[in-house]
Design a protein around this motif. Structure first.
Motif, PDB file in Angstrom:
ATOM      1  N   GLN A  94      -3.564   6.857  -5.935  1.00 17.03           N
ATOM      2  CA  GLN A  94      -4.515   5.555  -6.158  1.00 17.03           C
ATOM      3  C   GLN A  94      -5.172   5.685  -7.524  1.00 17.03           C
ATOM      4  O   GLN A  94      -5.296   4.605  -8.408  1.00 17.03           O
ATOM      5  CB  GLN A  94      -5.337   5.262  -5.238  1.00 17.03           C
ATOM      6  N   GLY A  95      -5.590   6.675  -7.626  1.00 16.99           N
ATOM      7  CA  GLY A  95      -6.301   6.742  -9.271  1.00 16.99           C
ATOM      8  C   GLY A  95      -5.198   6.841 -10.211  1.00 16.99           C
ATOM      9  O   GLY A  95      -5.657   6.197 -11.412  1.00 16.99           O
ATOM     10  N   ALA A 129      -3.354  10.688  -1.462  1.00 20.75           N
ATOM     11  CA  ALA A 129      -3.280   9.408  -1.518  1.00 20.75           C
ATOM     12  C   ALA A 129      -4.352   9.033  -2.578  1.00 20.75           C
ATOM     13  O   ALA A 129      -3.930   7.889  -3.307  1.00 20.75           O
ATOM     14  CB  ALA A 129      -3.455   8.707  -0.372  1.00 20.75           C
ATOM     15  N   SER A 130      -5.589   9.742  -2.439  1.00 24.61           N
ATOM     16  CA  SER A 130      -6.535   9.286  -3.630  1.00 24.61           C
ATOM     17  C   SER A 130      -5.990   9.594  -4.934  1.00 24.61           C
ATOM     18  O   SER A 130      -6.326   8.965  -5.948  1.00 24.61           O
ATOM     19  CB  SER A 130      -7.743  10.213  -3.311  1.00 24.61           C
ATOM     20  N   VAL A 131      -5.303  10.772  -5.143  1.00 24.08           N
ATOM     21  CA  VAL A 131      -4.790  11.126  -6.571  1.00 24.08           C
ATOM     22  C   VAL A 131      -3.765   9.903  -6.885  1.00 24.08           C
ATOM     23  O   VAL A 131      -3.673   9.357  -8.176  1.00 24.08           O
ATOM     24  CB  VAL A 131      -4.096  12.420  -6.497  1.00 24.08           C
ATOM     25  N   ASP A 183      -4.375   3.233 -10.599  1.00 21.78           N
ATOM     26  CA  ASP A 183      -5.416   2.459 -11.503  1.00 21.78           C
ATOM     27  C   ASP A 183      -5.688   2.597 -12.838  1.00 21.78           C
ATOM     28  O   ASP A 183      -5.888   1.725 -13.477  1.00 21.78           O
ATOM     29  CB  ASP A 183      -6.864   2.498 -10.467  1.00 21.78           C
ATOM     30  N   LEU A 193      -4.746  12.507   2.621  1.00 22.11           N
ATOM     31  CA  LEU A 193      -5.983  11.384   1.819  1.00 22.11           C
ATOM     32  C   LEU A 193      -6.194  11.821   0.578  1.00 22.11           C
ATOM     33  O   LEU A 193      -6.582  10.976  -0.172  1.00 22.11           O
ATOM     34  CB  LEU A 193      -7.199  11.355   2.929  1.00 22.11           C
ATOM     35  N   ILE A 194      -6.354  12.987   0.335  1.00 21.00           N
ATOM     36  CA  ILE A 194      -6.801  13.517  -0.877  1.00 21.00           C
ATOM     37  C   ILE A 194      -5.326  13.121  -1.986  1.00 21.00           C
ATOM     38  O   ILE A 194      -5.650  12.567  -3.039  1.00 21.00           O
ATOM     39  CB  ILE A 194      -7.047  15.087  -0.994  1.00 21.00           C
ATOM     40  N   GLU A 243       0.752  -1.023  -0.115  1.00 19.34           N
ATOM     41  CA  GLU A 243       0.000  -0.161   0.002  1.00 19.34           C
ATOM     42  C   GLU A 243       0.852   1.203   0.062  1.00 19.34           C
ATOM     43  O   GLU A 243       2.274   1.076   0.263  1.00 19.34           O
ATOM     44  CB  GLU A 243      -0.967  -0.014   1.056  1.00 19.34           C
TER      45      GLU A 243
END
Length: 137
Positions: free
Chosen positions: A100-101, A96-98, A104, A93-94, A61
């Motif tokens: 992960q996006g 980390a979302s970038v 992906d 967190l934002i 992760e």
């Protein structure tokens, strides 16, 4: 009418997205900030971030590190190292979302065969992906 001092107050700013290989060399990078004004400053930042994170285990992760007053979120897959950098006062967190996006989307583009050779063959799509994920920072 409300007055907003800057767009950074409303939305976190992504300073850069880096995709490096297992030796710390560029595969795809895009900078959205003037924190690194020259190409040599950008290369020095990439090398130091790569060196600092190399010994960590960010394969399962994403990991977070503070580096030169920046938050760096990173993840390693095969021989590719994914990095997203933001300001030290941005929400992790934002960012980390970038990350992960971005990961992906790259995995979809490469049909889950995430490695350097596939990434280089599909470099145009990966750069388009970066442009679509982050709009001017």
């Amino acid at each position: 009418m409300a007055h907003f001092s800057s767009s950074h107050d409303l939305c976190p700013l992504v300073k850069n997205i880096l995709l490096l290989d297992s030796e710390g060399k560029r595969v795809a990078v895009k900078y959205f900030s003037d924190d690194w004004p020259t190409n040599s400053a950008k290369l020095a930042f990439e090398k130091s971030v790569f060196t600092k994170t190399l010994k960590t285990n960010a394969r399962t992760e994403a990991e977070i590190a503070m580096f030169e007053n920046n938050i760096v979120i990173y993840k390693f897959v095969q021989d590719l190292h994914f990095f997203v950098t933001g300001s030290d006062d941005d929400n992790e967190l934002i960012l980390a979302s970038v990350l992960q996006g971005f990961f992906d989307a790259v995995a979809l583009i490469l049909r889950n065969n995430v490695d350097k050779n596939e990434a280089l063959e599909n470099l145009d799509l990966i750069l388009l992906c970066i442009d679509e994920i982050v709009d001017g920072g």
